[in-house]
Write a protein that holds these residues in place. Structure first.
Motif, PDB file in Angstrom:
ATOM      1  N   GLY A 182     -38.841  18.644   6.410  1.00  0.00           N
ATOM      2  CA  GLY A 182     -40.060  17.874   6.628  1.00  0.00           C
ATOM      3  C   GLY A 182     -40.481  17.876   8.078  1.00  0.00           C
ATOM      4  O   GLY A 182     -39.667  17.654   8.970  1.00  0.00           O
ATOM      5  N   GLY A 183     -41.738  18.150   8.317  1.00  0.00           N
ATOM      6  CA  GLY A 183     -42.299  18.087   9.660  1.00  0.00           C
ATOM      7  C   GLY A 183     -42.973  16.744   9.880  1.00  0.00           C
ATOM      8  O   GLY A 183     -43.488  16.135   8.958  1.00  0.00           O
ATOM      9  N   ALA A 184     -42.963  16.272  11.115  1.00  0.00           N
ATOM     10  CA  ALA A 184     -43.620  15.001  11.434  1.00  0.00           C
ATOM     11  C   ALA A 184     -43.857  14.935  12.930  1.00  0.00           C
ATOM     12  O   ALA A 184     -43.268  15.686  13.707  1.00  0.00           O
ATOM     13  CB  ALA A 184     -42.760  13.820  10.988  1.00  0.00           C
ATOM     14  N   GLY A 185     -44.729  14.035  13.344  1.00  0.00           N
ATOM     15  CA  GLY A 185     -44.966  13.816  14.763  1.00  0.00           C
ATOM     16  C   GLY A 185     -46.057  14.674  15.345  1.00  0.00           C
ATOM     17  O   GLY A 185     -46.220  14.718  16.571  1.00  0.00           O
ATOM     18  N   ASN A 186     -46.826  15.377  14.502  1.00  0.00           N
ATOM     19  CA  ASN A 186     -47.874  16.251  15.016  1.00  0.00           C
ATOM     20  C   ASN A 186     -49.019  16.297  14.021  1.00  0.00           C
ATOM     21  O   ASN A 186     -49.076  17.151  13.143  1.00  0.00           O
ATOM     22  CB  ASN A 186     -47.322  17.659  15.263  1.00  0.00           C
ATOM     23  CG  ASN A 186     -48.299  18.530  16.036  1.00  0.00           C
ATOM     24  OD1 ASN A 186     -49.502  18.352  15.932  1.00  0.00           O
ATOM     25  ND2 ASN A 186     -47.779  19.463  16.801  1.00  0.00           N
ATOM     26  N   THR A 187     -49.935  15.359  14.136  1.00  0.00           N
ATOM     27  CA  THR A 187     -51.059  15.294  13.217  1.00  0.00           C
ATOM     28  C   THR A 187     -51.930  16.540  13.300  1.00  0.00           C
ATOM     29  O   THR A 187     -52.486  16.989  12.301  1.00  0.00           O
ATOM     30  CB  THR A 187     -51.913  14.045  13.506  1.00  0.00           C
ATOM     31  OG1 THR A 187     -51.068  12.897  13.521  1.00  0.00           O
ATOM     32  CG2 THR A 187     -52.987  13.865  12.447  1.00  0.00           C
ATOM     33  N   ALA A 188     -52.038  17.108  14.504  1.00  0.00           N
ATOM     34  CA  ALA A 188     -52.875  18.300  14.665  1.00  0.00           C
ATOM     35  C   ALA A 188     -52.421  19.430  13.762  1.00  0.00           C
ATOM     36  O   ALA A 188     -53.231  20.194  13.242  1.00  0.00           O
ATOM     37  CB  ALA A 188     -52.861  18.743  16.125  1.00  0.00           C
ATOM     38  N   LEU A 189     -51.109  19.545  13.558  1.00  0.00           N
ATOM     39  CA  LEU A 189     -50.588  20.591  12.678  1.00  0.00           C
ATOM     40  C   LEU A 189     -50.424  20.118  11.244  1.00  0.00           C
ATOM     41  O   LEU A 189     -50.651  20.875  10.303  1.00  0.00           O
ATOM     42  CB  LEU A 189     -49.230  21.080  13.192  1.00  0.00           C
ATOM     43  CG  LEU A 189     -49.232  22.058  14.356  1.00  0.00           C
ATOM     44  CD1 LEU A 189     -47.814  22.390  14.756  1.00  0.00           C
ATOM     45  CD2 LEU A 189     -49.993  23.327  14.002  1.00  0.00           C
ATOM     46  N   TYR A 190     -50.016  18.866  11.067  1.00  0.00           N
ATOM     47  CA  TYR A 190     -49.580  18.419   9.753  1.00  0.00           C
ATOM     48  C   TYR A 190     -50.535  17.458   9.064  1.00  0.00           C
ATOM     49  O   TYR A 190     -50.226  16.939   7.994  1.00  0.00           O
ATOM     50  CB  TYR A 190     -48.200  17.765   9.868  1.00  0.00           C
ATOM     51  CG  TYR A 190     -47.130  18.708  10.352  1.00  0.00           C
ATOM     52  CD1 TYR A 190     -47.070  20.017   9.882  1.00  0.00           C
ATOM     53  CD2 TYR A 190     -46.183  18.299  11.285  1.00  0.00           C
ATOM     54  CE1 TYR A 190     -46.087  20.883  10.324  1.00  0.00           C
ATOM     55  CE2 TYR A 190     -45.187  19.163  11.732  1.00  0.00           C
ATOM     56  CZ  TYR A 190     -45.149  20.459  11.249  1.00  0.00           C
ATOM     57  OH  TYR A 190     -44.176  21.326  11.683  1.00  0.00           O
ATOM     58  N   GLY A 191     -51.697  17.214   9.651  1.00  0.00           N
ATOM     59  CA  GLY A 191     -52.664  16.341   9.008  1.00  0.00           C
ATOM     60  C   GLY A 191     -53.030  16.844   7.626  1.00  0.00           C
ATOM     61  O   GLY A 191     -53.170  18.044   7.399  1.00  0.00           O
TER      62      GLY A 191
END
Length: 732
Positions: free
Chosen positions: A102-111
């Motif tokens: 799971g990825g998190a902490g980067n809305t620019a990538l994971y929005g």
């Protein structure tokens, strides 16, 4: 390991663009992101910190692993598998190489692109919609770079190189694994344009033989969930929550608990008290020794009987807001040849996931915070953890764990569980990790339920048996009101209260859907398929009742009103065909049908029951037809339809959460009863072939099962059951 990362390029005027960047690396990491120009949540979602701004989607390591960073949370619905399939279709790797984290902490990538990209989150059956293009492009970019590295290394044309099963080849004499080429590939520029495989060349997407890559770990016990986490110095906290919603801690005496060997501390949190022990059993024993005095000045003291009585009274009056108003429903009803009407009642429902709520938090010596858990809304949780911990979001690292179910419960706007974990860790001090583990009783009685609802509905038929008007007044709590999503409400309408009714596809010239939002201090939340859990039941059982009043076949009656909705009609026809709708059944067996669209996926279900009289019946067979656009993982689609049908069937048959004097009555699976294994019917799932973009399947199987069963019971008994659960109210 140095990694190949991405940096943001200038924004283009096109709807989609790449985020691309490079760095020297021993491994290869690539990410492509599609940006939506119509951010549905841009106005309502909270701003999110962008920690790790260049984290990638696809990473190839020197030890020949393919690590996929998922923007979507895995809670059993198969989002990791679906995303991995998109990558592997273009990358041509070997599934034995794959790991998804799971990825998190980067809305620019994971929005979430289905939500406009303004925040990261998993819900609304949007995982494949959001991932469809960007993860395929990430896989294609990684493949292109590996091929380019091989071409440069071997001094051969890239067009002569083939890739299959995680091996890059040229002729019969040159071969290299992905890992062997990772370093060289990382030194190359990320291609600005990649070509995706045409549909006719797909080998992974749509493959009926492709099975979930992660099944072994889930069946042999090696998969680690938050409940399994172990680390040096880890202690366990159990919670004491107020017996009534809205009550607050006035004072507490923990002296007896602290005297117990193994109790580490007893601390107050924003919602209650955490009792911390060296293990869970000790913490539970300590919990029972804590004496708490509650301030109930703001507590909800009504029981469900009183609440539902108020709802029914309100439903007979005018609605506070109007969600849909076509033509003149009141006038058409007044002149109708026949009018049918009634009240429907729906109870509160619990999410009841197998793994009760939990999270692990640690405040570190340098002031940073680590949080492990089922982070269904990472941006919100990161911000909440930072606020409670007295720091900034970029200092909070979320470790996204696979989770044993959620059904919406871990998508909480106030991050209740995360707040408890971080508050407890902060009280314990730096370097002391704590696992906050709710008991099943905490989980059942801790709030966040599917709201209770009442519908007052009426419809009119003309002399030819056509529906000329339909009017529905819905009364219940709002999920969005008071949350960060309240900005999505317009004119007093919470769309999650009326979905499935306000977008009813049937051609009815005069239609009015009204809503009155109640003021009740019982915490509510989205529950698998949200508003459609009640609106589908109302609309589809009422349509059946109208078909009977018009002396029409239920399938034919629906089809006559779906001329402008071919995808609805197609699933209905397919389900009826596969169920042999026109074929007579043996004595004592009856059929029911229901059709519903939720989250842009179309589902029709035909149910067969055996009815023995009174409340004695069994659901024997369910035939399901689903159109979810392009079928990425057919086997997983069938599994999700089966799971959704079982989930919805238990709720409609027997699940009910009640309160007496403001206190929840149910505590565990003995008094709150999801579907038992011997109640599960035989299920057949038929997928409509489609070239449309993929939509979701995690929720849309749920709404039609209830009305299909209700309609089968109507065929057996001649009456519509309007108060749920069915078994309790069938003989009422």
């Amino acid at each position: 390991m140095l990694q190949f990362r991405m940096k943001k390029e200038a924004v283009q005027t096109t709807r989609r663009q790449f985020l691309i960047g490079t760095a020297a690396a021993a491994g290869l990491a690539v990410g492509y992101r599609l940006l939506a120009t119509e951010p549905a949540l841009a106005q309502s979602a909270p701003a999110a910190a962008a920690a790790n701004p260049f984290q990638a989607y696809v990473e190839v390591t020197p030890d020949n692993k393919i690590i996929i960073h998922s923007s979507q949370f895995e809670m059993g619905q198969g989002s990791y598998f679906g995303i991995a399939t998109l990558v592997m279709e273009e990358l041509d790797g070997d599934w034995a190489q794959v790991d998804v984290i799971g990825g998190a902490g980067n809305t620019a990538l994971y929005g979430n692109l289905a939500w406009g990209g303004a925040m990261q989150g998993t819900g609304g059956s949007t995982s494949m919609t959001s991932s469809w293009e960007r993860y395929r492009k990430a896989g294609a970019a990684a493949r292109t770079m590996l091929v380019a590295a091989a071409a440069k290394t071997w001094n051969v044309p890239a067009g002569e190189i083939t890739v299959a099963g995680g091996v890059v080849s040229h002729g019969t004499d040159k071969r290299a694994s992905f890992g062997e080429l990772a370093q060289a590939a990382a030194a190359l520029p990320v291609p600005e344009v990649v070509e995706l495989k045409p549909r006719e060349k797909w080998t992974q997407i749509g493959s009926d033989s492709l099975k979930r890559y992660d099944s072994h770990g889930k069946t042999n016990g090696t998969q680690t969930y938050t409940i399994d986490l172990k680390m040096d110095g880890l202690v366990t906290a159990v919670m004491i929550h107020p017996p009534k919603f809205g009550a607050e801690v006035e004072s507490f005496d923990a002296a007896k608990a602290k005297a117990l060997d193994g109790i580490v501390d007893v601390v107050q949190t924003p919602r209650g008290i955490a009792v911390v022990g060296t293990n869970m059993w000790t913490a539970m024993k300590g919990r029972d020794l804590v004496e708490v005095k509650w301030n109930e000045a703001k507590a909800e003291n009504r029981g469900t009987a009183e609440i539902m009585a108020e709802y029914n009274k309100a439903a007979d009056g005018p609605g506070a807001a109007t969600a849909r108003n076509d033509g003149d429903a009141a006038g058409a009803l007044a002149s109708a040849a026949k009018v049918v009407e009634g009240h429907y009642e729906f109870p509160y429902l619990v999410h009841a996931s197998i793994e009760p709520l939990n999270a692990v938090a640690r405040v570190n010596e340098d002031g940073t915070i680590d949080v492990w858990g089922g982070h269904q809304m990472p941006d919100i949780y990161q911000a909440a953890a930072a606020q409670v911990g007295g720091t900034t979001p970029d200092k909070v690292k979320l470790h996204v764990m696979k989770t044993g179910g959620s059904f919406g419960r871990r998508a909480v706007a106030d991050a209740d569980l995360i707040v408890e974990a971080v508050a407890t860790a902060k009280a314990l001090g730096p370097g002391k990790p704590v696992k906050v583990q709710w008991t099943r009783e905490n989980d059942m009685r801790g709030g966040r339920y599917r709201p209770a609802y009442v519908h007052a509905i009426k419809a009119g038929l003309d002399k030819d048996g056509k529906i000329v008007a339909l009017q529905d007044h819905i009364v219940g709590q709002s999920i969005m009101n008071g949350s960060p999503f309240a900005a999505m409400m317009k004119d007093g309408i919470d769309p999650t209260s009326v979905e499935g009714a306000s977008n009813l596809p049937y051609a009815i010239p005069n239609m009015k859907i009204e809503l009155t939002t109640s003021d009740v201090n019982i915490p509510v939340l989205w529950w698998r398929s949200v508003g459609s859990t009640h609106t589908a039941y109302v609309m589809e059982t009422f349509i059946d009742e109208l078909a009977a009043a018009a002396n029409r076949d239920p399938v034919e009656f629906r089809l006559s009103m779906l001329e402008n909705h071919p995808r609805h009609a197609a699933v209905l026809k397919l389900a009826a065909e596969k169920a042999e709708w026109d074929k007579p059944l043996p004595e004592g067996r009856f059929r029911g049908v229901a059709l519903h669209e939720s989250f842009s996926t179309f589902v029709a279900e035909v149910v067969e029951i055996t009815y023995k009289g009174g409340s004695d019946f069994t659901v024997d067979r369910v035939v399901c037809a689903v159109d979810c656009g392009t079928a990425i993982n057919p086997d997983q689609i069938r599994a999700q339809m089966e799971g959704g049908i079982g989930f919805g069937l238990g709720a409609i048959l027997q699940e009910e959460l009640t309160l007496t004097g403001g206190v929840v009555d149910q505590e565990n699976y003995d008094t709150y009863t999801p579907l038992r294994i011997d109640q599960m019917p035989r299920i057949e799932v038929h997928i409509v072939p489609s070239t449309e973009p993929p939509t979701g399947v995690g929720e849309p199987g749920v709404p039609p099962i209830g009305p299909a069963v209700g309609n089968a019971l109507r065929a057996a008994t001649g009456k519509t059951i309007r108060k749920l659960p069915l078994i309790k109210n069938l003989s009422a």
